[in-house]
Write a protein that holds these residues in place. Structure first.
Motif, PDB file in Angstrom:
ATOM      1  N   GLU A  98     -28.164 -32.775  22.521  1.00  0.00           N
ATOM      2  CA  GLU A  98     -29.030 -33.082  21.366  1.00  0.00           C
ATOM      3  C   GLU A  98     -28.547 -34.367  20.682  1.00  0.00           C
ATOM      4  N   LYS A 129     -27.984 -21.200  22.248  1.00  0.00           N
ATOM      5  CA  LYS A 129     -28.618 -22.499  22.510  1.00  0.00           C
ATOM      6  C   LYS A 129     -29.110 -23.142  21.210  1.00  0.00           C
ATOM      7  N   ARG A 164     -25.211 -27.520  22.747  1.00  0.00           N
ATOM      8  CA  ARG A 164     -26.180 -28.474  22.203  1.00  0.00           C
ATOM      9  C   ARG A 164     -25.707 -29.930  22.364  1.00  0.00           C
TER      10      ARG A 164
END
Ligand SMILES: [Zn+2]
Length: 255
Positions: free
Chosen positions: A227, A217, A224
């Protein structure tokens, strides 16, 4: 921990895995990439094969099944959706099934995206996840059937397991995965350290399996995708994680 787990190399870049219940001596191979490598690992450990847990029907995961079954008389567990593409199956599993290996228990998760029949085996008591070609150390499987959305959903589901879960993937692609991850997520300090670790491991003939979900992670660009940094790197600022994931997967295919 009532289980022993052993990983070893098979074929070019496959990773074989054995999980053994200490209480009963029952031992499962996750997939059967190659008869000799699996049999050699069993002999090295002095373990007796009772089960093969098949994740999906691709040849590099199933070609050793018949020979191993003939040799050890083991039970073969495989995804129902693989149909007759997996040979010598005794038990066909679907989402929600629980499989026992001696006193150990694994939950079966259907994790499509790489291929439609792919399942993962989650040994919750041992915090061990066998996810073959869905999630790799610093990478994920190719979308060969189905859609990126399906693979993204499968990955999110695995990522929801506890952070200390040990992730056993089916291939060692860590160096090429690390190269891509550094392009996609260049300012990630944890990733830079992990990439160095991967280089060092490779130089010593080791491979970074298992990984942990916590590590993935923090460093795996595919996990990800939600993000902002990853959205930026594929030019999709403000887009949903699923769209970013699909763009990352497409980029990696070309990289
Ligand atoms: Zn595969």
């Amino acid at each position: 921990m009532p289980a022993d787990i052993h990983v070893f190399r098979c074929l070019e870049d496959n990773i074989g895995a054995l999980i053994r219940d200490r209480a009963t001596g029952a031992c499962a191979a996750i997939d059967a990439p190659e008869e000799d490598a699996v049999a050699g690992a069993l002999e090295e450990k002095g373990w007796r094969l009772t089960d093969i847990l098949v994740t999906h029907r691709h040849w590099d995961h199933v070609q050793g099944i018949e020979a191993l079954k003939a040799r050890f008389g083991c039970r073969v567990v495989a995804p129902a959706k693989a149909g007759d593409a997996v040979p010598a199956v005794d038990v066909r599993v679907v989402e929600g099934d629980v499989i026992r290996v001696g006193d150990l228990q694994a939950n079966v998760f259907e994790t499509p995206g790489h291929c439609q029949d792919h399942v993962s085996y989650w040994f919750g008591g041992e915090r061990a996840l066998f996810c073959a070609d869905v999630l790799f150390t610093l990478g994920c499987g190719r979308v060969l059937e189905g859609t990126p959305d399906q693979l993204w959903a499968s990955l999110q589901r695995l990522a929801a397991l506890p952070d200390d879960t040990a992730v056993y993937s089916g291939h060692d692609y860590v160096l090429s995965n690390a190269r891509f991850a550094l392009m996609a997520d260049p300012d990630n300090e944890a990733l830079k350290r992990r990439a160095e670790e991967a280089q060092a491991a490779k130089a010593e003939g080791r491979f970074l399996v298992p990984s942990t979900l916590r590590q993935e992670k923090a460093t795996n660009p595919f996990l990800r995708a939600g993000e902002p940094a990853l959205a930026r790197s594929v030019g999709l600022e403000g887009a949903g994680a699923g769209a970013v994931f699909a763009a990352l997967r497409e980029w990696k295919n070309r990289a």
